[in-house]
Design an enzyme around this catalytic site. Sequence first.
Site, PDB file in Angstrom:
ATOM      1  N   GLY A 196       0.914  -1.033  -0.027  1.00 35.37           N
ATOM      2  CA  GLY A 196      -0.039   0.119  -0.068  1.00 35.37           C
ATOM      3  C   GLY A 196       1.097   1.170   0.117  1.00 35.37           C
ATOM      4  O   GLY A 196       2.034   1.291   0.773  1.00 35.37           O
ATOM      5  N   ALA A 240       8.680   0.159  -5.441  1.00 33.68           N
ATOM      6  CA  ALA A 240       8.559   1.134  -3.992  1.00 33.68           C
ATOM      7  C   ALA A 240       9.726   2.160  -4.144  1.00 33.68           C
ATOM      8  O   ALA A 240       9.629   2.724  -3.140  1.00 33.68           O
ATOM      9  CB  ALA A 240       8.210   0.423  -2.987  1.00 33.68           C
ATOM     10  N   ALA A 241      10.196   2.230  -5.286  1.00 28.33           N
ATOM     11  CA  ALA A 241      11.246   3.401  -5.433  1.00 28.33           C
ATOM     12  C   ALA A 241      10.857   4.714  -5.225  1.00 28.33           C
ATOM     13  O   ALA A 241      11.048   5.688  -4.339  1.00 28.33           O
ATOM     14  CB  ALA A 241      12.086   2.951  -6.710  1.00 28.33           C
ATOM     15  N   GLY A 242       9.505   4.889  -5.733  1.00 26.97           N
ATOM     16  CA  GLY A 242       8.668   6.147  -5.699  1.00 26.97           C
ATOM     17  C   GLY A 242       8.500   6.364  -4.167  1.00 26.97           C
ATOM     18  O   GLY A 242       8.351   7.580  -3.828  1.00 26.97           O
ATOM     19  N   ASP A 243       7.966   5.378  -3.655  1.00 24.19           N
ATOM     20  CA  ASP A 243       7.273   5.599  -2.489  1.00 24.19           C
ATOM     21  C   ASP A 243       8.523   5.790  -1.396  1.00 24.19           C
ATOM     22  O   ASP A 243       8.311   6.761  -0.365  1.00 24.19           O
ATOM     23  CB  ASP A 243       6.722   4.014  -1.647  1.00 24.19           C
ATOM     24  CG  ASP A 243       5.550   3.708  -2.447  1.00 24.19           C
ATOM     25  OD1 ASP A 243       4.880   4.852  -3.024  1.00 24.19           O
ATOM     26  OD2 ASP A 243       4.728   2.800  -2.663  1.00 24.19           O
TER      27      ASP A 243
HETATM   28  P1  ADP Z   1       8.320   5.154  -9.381  1.00 22.13           P
HETATM   29  O1  ADP Z   1       8.764   3.874  -8.297  1.00 22.13           O
HETATM   30  O2  ADP Z   1       7.251   5.924  -8.754  1.00 22.13           O
HETATM   31  O3  ADP Z   1       7.847   4.563 -10.571  1.00 22.13           O
HETATM   32  P2  ADP Z   1      10.791   6.187 -10.088  1.00 22.13           P
HETATM   33  O4  ADP Z   1      11.192   4.825 -10.979  1.00 22.13           O
HETATM   34  O5  ADP Z   1      10.877   7.251 -10.909  1.00 22.13           O
HETATM   35  O6  ADP Z   1       9.657   6.235  -9.362  1.00 22.13           O
HETATM   36  O7  ADP Z   1      11.912   6.189  -9.275  1.00 22.13           O
HETATM   37  C1  ADP Z   1      12.031   6.946  -8.213  1.00 22.13           C
HETATM   38  C2  ADP Z   1      13.558   7.450  -7.635  1.00 22.13           C
HETATM   39  O8  ADP Z   1      14.119   6.284  -7.456  1.00 22.13           O
HETATM   40  C3  ADP Z   1      14.137   8.149  -8.787  1.00 22.13           C
HETATM   41  O9  ADP Z   1      13.950   9.508  -8.961  1.00 22.13           O
HETATM   42  C4  ADP Z   1      15.496   7.585  -8.361  1.00 22.13           C
HETATM   43  O10 ADP Z   1      16.065   8.829  -7.630  1.00 22.13           O
HETATM   44  C5  ADP Z   1      15.394   6.476  -7.826  1.00 22.13           C
HETATM   45  N1  ADP Z   1      15.815   5.185  -8.740  1.00 22.13           N
HETATM   46  C6  ADP Z   1      14.743   4.572  -9.333  1.00 22.13           C
HETATM   47  N2  ADP Z   1      15.471   3.522 -10.014  1.00 22.13           N
HETATM   48  C7  ADP Z   1      16.612   3.568  -9.896  1.00 22.13           C
HETATM   49  C8  ADP Z   1      17.851   3.018 -10.453  1.00 22.13           C
HETATM   50  N3  ADP Z   1      17.968   2.105 -11.126  1.00 22.13           N
HETATM   51  N4  ADP Z   1      19.037   3.505 -10.042  1.00 22.13           N
HETATM   52  C9  ADP Z   1      19.333   4.400  -9.160  1.00 22.13           C
HETATM   53  N5  ADP Z   1      18.102   5.363  -8.464  1.00 22.13           N
HETATM   54  C10 ADP Z   1      16.907   5.037  -8.937  1.00 22.13           C
END
Ligand code: ADP
Length: 315
Positions: free
Chosen positions: A40, A250-253
């Site tokens: 979530g 969840a990178a964006g989270d």
């Molecule tokens: P979401 O998960 O919402 O789609 P993103 O893919 O844009 O969001 O990722 C969010 C943030 O995570 C990015 O702005 C970056 O700082 C970091 N990030 C994501 N993928 C990578 C990666 N492969 N290497 C380094 N940082 C990453």
Amino acid sequence: MKPNIVVVGSSNTDLVVKLPRLPGKGETVIGGTFSLAAGGKGANQAVAASRAGGSVAFVSKVGDDHFGRQALDAFKNDALDTRFVGVHTTTASGIALIFVDGHGENCIGVASGANSEFLPADVEKARELIISADVLLLQLEIPLSTVEATIRIASDAGVPVLLNPAPAFPLEPSLLRHVSIITPNESEVEILTGMRISDDATIVAASLILRNMGIPAVVITLGARGAYLSEESGDQFVAPFTVDPVDTTAAGDVFSGALAVSIGEGTALRDAVRFASAAAALSVTKLGAQPSAPQRAEIETLLNGTNSRSASYAG
Ligand code: ADP
């Protein structure tokens, strides 16, 4: 002093079955493995903010069932203030049923359950908490009326509103002008602005559209390419930290949770975006949503140039 972060949003339990291939209509595929994970967007961001150094209160709703109780226990383990996590007695906790194949392709069905019963009256109960926050953080995985009510309470009290507009749908300018900072990814910014993102020029143009709707600061996350920050004092691309990605879930989270903490500490936005980028980069080096959110010490170690998850700064 830790900044007070209030996160208002969803809580789900992810039930994940890894299969040799995704089943077709009416088909049963055997040979899978099962795992269960707390998820979530609201819960993910609250946990990320707590580990990044915030004093975090989570306002949400779960069902009176096993998954709801498990989620509440997990929140407490992550030191979240759960006084305003309501328990709905007749609706099940939110769950996502996820099939993943050997190539990482997935198909997902979500039963929002108690998240759909998270109503403006519930956030009204947390009014005192919200107006005393250093930063309010929210997403769009709960009813829009609840998002609107929350933003109104915070904005009337002068509390900075950080909106992660996910999952995205077009939002009224009358709502967006009460948002202080917005953190869409590329597909979300397309939905919000109608501008197709194809290169740097379209990223700049899309951020301007959002700024012109009255949002003072726009941070577009660009995955492995980093992030783009647009604010009154200027615009800039913020380079990512270089990592070996394992799972970008969840990178964006994690990014939004960590950004809220850094802003709550009074850090200049450019440096707060760098802090959030470090946290998010660390999260992609580990499997899962909440399990991958890094602790403050790890984030600082990466920011200061050394780290244990083989990451470095590309800027
Ligand atoms: P979401 O998960 O919402 O789609 P993103 O893919 O844009 O969001 O990722 C969010 C943030 O995570 C990015 O702005 C970056 O700082 C970091 N990030 C994501 N993928 C990578 C990666 N492969 N290497 C380094 N940082 C990453």
